[in-house]
Motif scaffolding. Structure first.
Motif, PDB file in Angstrom:
ATOM      1  N   VAL A   1      36.313  48.787  36.288  1.00 23.20           N
ATOM      2  CA  VAL A   1      35.261  48.112  35.521  1.00 23.20           C
ATOM      3  C   VAL A   1      35.714  46.713  35.113  1.00 23.20           C
ATOM      4  O   VAL A   1      36.894  46.385  35.168  1.00 23.20           O
ATOM      5  CB  VAL A   1      34.883  48.913  34.244  1.00 23.20           C
ATOM      6  CG1 VAL A   1      34.321  50.272  34.619  1.00 23.20           C
ATOM      7  CG2 VAL A   1      36.089  49.062  33.321  1.00 23.20           C
ATOM      8  N   GLY A   2      34.742  45.914  34.692  1.00 21.86           N
ATOM      9  CA  GLY A   2      35.039  44.568  34.207  1.00 21.86           C
ATOM     10  C   GLY A   2      34.383  44.337  32.861  1.00 21.86           C
ATOM     11  O   GLY A   2      33.832  45.264  32.257  1.00 21.86           O
ATOM     12  N   LEU A   3      34.434  43.114  32.416  1.00 23.79           N
ATOM     13  CA  LEU A   3      33.773  42.767  31.162  1.00 23.79           C
ATOM     14  C   LEU A   3      32.261  42.876  31.340  1.00 23.79           C
ATOM     15  O   LEU A   3      31.762  42.914  32.474  1.00 23.79           O
ATOM     16  CB  LEU A   3      34.143  41.333  30.772  1.00 23.79           C
ATOM     17  CG  LEU A   3      35.621  41.116  30.433  1.00 23.79           C
ATOM     18  CD1 LEU A   3      35.921  39.614  30.370  1.00 23.79           C
ATOM     19  CD2 LEU A   3      35.954  41.781  29.100  1.00 23.79           C
TER      20      LEU A   3
ATOM     21  N   THR B   1      48.434  49.516  34.683  1.00 21.60           N
ATOM     22  CA  THR B   1      47.334  50.260  34.064  1.00 21.60           C
ATOM     23  C   THR B   1      47.241  49.883  32.591  1.00 21.60           C
ATOM     24  O   THR B   1      47.938  50.445  31.742  1.00 21.60           O
ATOM     25  CB  THR B   1      47.530  51.782  34.209  1.00 21.60           C
ATOM     26  OG1 THR B   1      48.878  52.098  33.878  1.00 21.60           O
ATOM     27  CG2 THR B   1      47.223  52.252  35.610  1.00 21.60           C
ATOM     28  N   PRO B   2      46.391  48.912  32.291  1.00 23.38           N
ATOM     29  CA  PRO B   2      46.235  48.500  30.895  1.00 23.38           C
ATOM     30  C   PRO B   2      45.622  49.625  30.059  1.00 23.38           C
ATOM     31  O   PRO B   2      44.997  50.526  30.612  1.00 23.38           O
ATOM     32  CB  PRO B   2      45.279  47.309  30.993  1.00 23.38           C
ATOM     33  CG  PRO B   2      44.562  47.479  32.280  1.00 23.38           C
ATOM     34  CD  PRO B   2      45.495  48.186  33.201  1.00 23.38           C
ATOM     35  N   PRO B   3      45.792  49.586  28.740  1.00 24.25           N
ATOM     36  CA  PRO B   3      45.160  50.574  27.874  1.00 24.25           C
ATOM     37  C   PRO B   3      43.635  50.518  28.015  1.00 24.25           C
ATOM     38  O   PRO B   3      43.089  49.479  28.405  1.00 24.25           O
ATOM     39  CB  PRO B   3      45.574  50.154  26.466  1.00 24.25           C
ATOM     40  CG  PRO B   3      46.703  49.212  26.643  1.00 24.25           C
ATOM     41  CD  PRO B   3      46.553  48.587  27.995  1.00 24.25           C
ATOM     42  N   GLU B   4      42.970  51.638  27.700  1.00 22.71           N
ATOM     43  CA  GLU B   4      41.503  51.718  27.789  1.00 22.71           C
ATOM     44  C   GLU B   4      40.856  50.514  27.097  1.00 22.71           C
ATOM     45  O   GLU B   4      41.228  50.154  25.974  1.00 22.71           O
ATOM     46  CB  GLU B   4      41.055  53.017  27.105  1.00 22.71           C
ATOM     47  CG  GLU B   4      39.699  53.537  27.558  1.00 22.71           C
ATOM     48  CD  GLU B   4      39.623  53.784  29.072  1.00 22.71           C
ATOM     49  OE1 GLU B   4      40.566  54.347  29.645  1.00 22.71           O
ATOM     50  OE2 GLU B   4      38.589  53.388  29.659  1.00 22.71           O
ATOM     51  N   GLY B   5      39.901  49.894  27.771  1.00 23.37           N
ATOM     52  CA  GLY B   5      39.184  48.761  27.180  1.00 23.37           C
ATOM     53  C   GLY B   5      39.882  47.430  27.339  1.00 23.37           C
ATOM     54  O   GLY B   5      39.349  46.401  26.946  1.00 23.37           O
ATOM     55  N   GLU B   6      41.086  47.448  27.926  1.00 21.16           N
ATOM     56  CA  GLU B   6      41.801  46.178  28.124  1.00 21.16           C
ATOM     57  C   GLU B   6      41.939  45.867  29.619  1.00 21.16           C
ATOM     58  O   GLU B   6      41.748  46.745  30.458  1.00 21.16           O
ATOM     59  CB  GLU B   6      43.177  46.231  27.451  1.00 21.16           C
ATOM     60  CG  GLU B   6      43.057  46.318  25.935  1.00 21.16           C
ATOM     61  CD  GLU B   6      44.406  46.244  25.231  1.00 21.16           C
ATOM     62  OE1 GLU B   6      45.359  45.709  25.823  1.00 21.16           O
ATOM     63  OE2 GLU B   6      44.475  46.741  24.094  1.00 21.16           O
ATOM     64  N   PHE B   7      42.299  44.626  29.878  1.00 24.87           N
ATOM     65  CA  PHE B   7      42.371  44.162  31.267  1.00 24.87           C
ATOM     66  C   PHE B   7      43.649  43.363  31.490  1.00 24.87           C
ATOM     67  O   PHE B   7      44.164  42.754  30.560  1.00 24.87           O
ATOM     68  CB  PHE B   7      41.185  43.250  31.604  1.00 24.87           C
ATOM     69  CG  PHE B   7      39.847  43.920  31.429  1.00 24.87           C
ATOM     70  CD1 PHE B   7      39.293  44.675  32.440  1.00 24.87           C
ATOM     71  CD2 PHE B   7      39.157  43.801  30.217  1.00 24.87           C
ATOM     72  CE1 PHE B   7      38.076  45.310  32.266  1.00 24.87           C
ATOM     73  CE2 PHE B   7      37.934  44.424  30.044  1.00 24.87           C
ATOM     74  CZ  PHE B   7      37.386  45.185  31.066  1.00 24.87           C
ATOM     75  N   VAL B   8      44.122  43.378  32.737  1.00 23.84           N
ATOM     76  CA  VAL B   8      45.179  42.453  33.144  1.00 23.84           C
ATOM     77  C   VAL B   8      44.550  41.503  34.154  1.00 23.84           C
ATOM     78  O   VAL B   8      44.144  41.917  35.240  1.00 23.84           O
ATOM     79  CB  VAL B   8      46.373  43.203  33.770  1.00 23.84           C
ATOM     80  CG1 VAL B   8      47.388  42.214  34.333  1.00 23.84           C
ATOM     81  CG2 VAL B   8      47.025  44.117  32.729  1.00 23.84           C
TER      82      VAL B   8
ATOM     83  N   SER C   1      41.532  46.939  35.456  1.00 23.81           N
ATOM     84  CA  SER C   1      41.165  47.792  34.323  1.00 23.81           C
ATOM     85  C   SER C   1      41.947  49.090  34.485  1.00 23.81           C
ATOM     86  O   SER C   1      42.633  49.286  35.499  1.00 23.81           O
ATOM     87  CB  SER C   1      39.653  48.056  34.341  1.00 23.81           C
ATOM     88  OG  SER C   1      39.311  48.899  35.428  1.00 23.81           O
ATOM     89  N   PRO C   2      41.864  50.013  33.506  1.00 27.59           N
ATOM     90  CA  PRO C   2      42.643  51.260  33.637  1.00 27.59           C
ATOM     91  C   PRO C   2      42.337  52.020  34.936  1.00 27.59           C
ATOM     92  O   PRO C   2      43.219  52.680  35.482  1.00 27.59           O
ATOM     93  CB  PRO C   2      42.218  52.056  32.406  1.00 27.59           C
ATOM     94  CG  PRO C   2      41.829  51.015  31.404  1.00 27.59           C
ATOM     95  CD  PRO C   2      41.194  49.905  32.209  1.00 27.59           C
ATOM     96  N   GLY C   3      41.119  51.940  35.443  1.00 22.46           N
ATOM     97  CA  GLY C   3      40.763  52.714  36.637  1.00 22.46           C
ATOM     98  C   GLY C   3      40.880  51.953  37.943  1.00 22.46           C
ATOM     99  O   GLY C   3      40.532  52.479  39.010  1.00 22.46           O
TER     100      GLY C   3
END
Ligand SMILES: [Zn+2]
Length: 310
Positions: A15-17, A71-78, A87-89
């Protein structure tokens, strides 16, 4: 004709923003359209994770590790670039998108099906061997091409990319490979601003057809038929791989071409006809772009109908 459809729920996990155009609704719209009973003939298979060895056929180990292990934490992005973020997924989705084309390839080579469409995301054609970009993480079609060569000993491969954007990543991954043909017709100037007429001539043969925004469907068809279709016919490949982006559609918000639904039927029919003549029917297509959800779903159905009609 036996046509496989590859997908997996994990492709939705990337997912993205808010407002991110390359979003899970894209594959959802395609899969919902393909639930219609007239697509009961499709052989539906689950997209597996890619083998690490397959990813390494195109990408260096550090790059593969970065994509799979970030794998960033839920709701965060690299963030990698302006429109490409993990995103985490993302790792699971990207792994299955690459795994899908490899699984589809194996299926068309062992004859379980004649051709295949991979309804997966994230797309792949912008990712260069060492650089993810433009919504893309692994260079899916290039990975399938190298697997075909190295595992199945199929050397002569034609890759056709009709996405509105230039397939810079596939080109970078394959242009120095002998017996490879890469043909891309795309809007220029436009993202990523590469693909200006035969810009890369390595051991493989690269054909780029840059056309301005606003090009009519008739002009697009004329150029595509006269150059890319003719190239593929003369090249006589043993396998056709297709970067099936549907953002050259007139309703697409990211492109300024004017293709209609029926153009995608025509594309599917023409490419499958060439596959029947030269490749014993073997053709694998993977979803790239397409950002108007209705046009994307209709165009994908039209493309699959076209494959069937050949
Ligand atoms: Zn595109």
């Amino acid at each position: 004709m036996k046509t496989a459809l590859l997908s997996h729920p994990d492709t939705q996990g990337h997912v993205g923003l808010d407002g991110y155009q390359e979003n899970p609704n894209r594959v959802m719209s395609v899969m919902t359209a393909l639930e219609d009973s007239r697509y009961d003939f499709l052989i539906r298979e689950s997209a597996p994770h890619a083998n690490r060895e397959d990813l390494l056929r195109v990408h260096p180990p550090a790059f593969v590790d970065f994509i799979l292990e970030t794998t960033p934490p839920e709701g965060e992005f690299v963030h990698i670039d302006y429109d490409t973020a993990l995103s985490p997924g993302t790792a699971d989705a990207a792994s299955r998108a690459a795994g899908a084309v490899c699984h589809a390839l194996d299926g068309v080579i062992d004859g379980r099906f004649k051709n295949a469409f991979c309804a997966t995301r994230p797309p792949g054609h912008h990712t260069e061997p060492e650089r993810a970009m433009g919504f893309c993480f692994f260079s899916n079609i290039a990975i399938a091409a190298q697997r075909a060569r190295q595992v199945h000993n199929i050397q002569k491969i034609a890759v056709v990319d009709f996405d509105v954007h230039h397939g810079n990543g596939t080109q970078a991954a394959l242009w120095d490979t002998e017996d490879m043909y890469f043909g891309s017709i795309h809007q220029h100037p436009h993202y990523p601003n590469t693909g200006v007429s035969l810009e890369k001539q390595g051991k493989g043969f690269v054909r780029n057809i840059p056309m301005p925004g606003g090009t009519s469907a008739a002009d697009w068809r004329k150029e595509y038929d006269a150059v890319i279709l003719k190239d593929v016919d003369s090249f006589k490949p043993d396998l056709i791989l297709v970067s099936a982006g549907f953002d050259a559609h007139k309703d697409d918000p990211l492109g300024e071409f004017n293709l209609l639904d029926e153009d995608y039927h025509r594309l599917g029919a023409q490419l499958q006809t060439l596959a029947n003549v030269h490749c014993d029917g073997r053709l694998v297509a993977a979803l790239e772009g397409g950002y108007n959800l209705d046009a994307l779903a209709r165009s994908t159905c039209a493309f699959i109908d076209g494959l069937q009609s050949a």
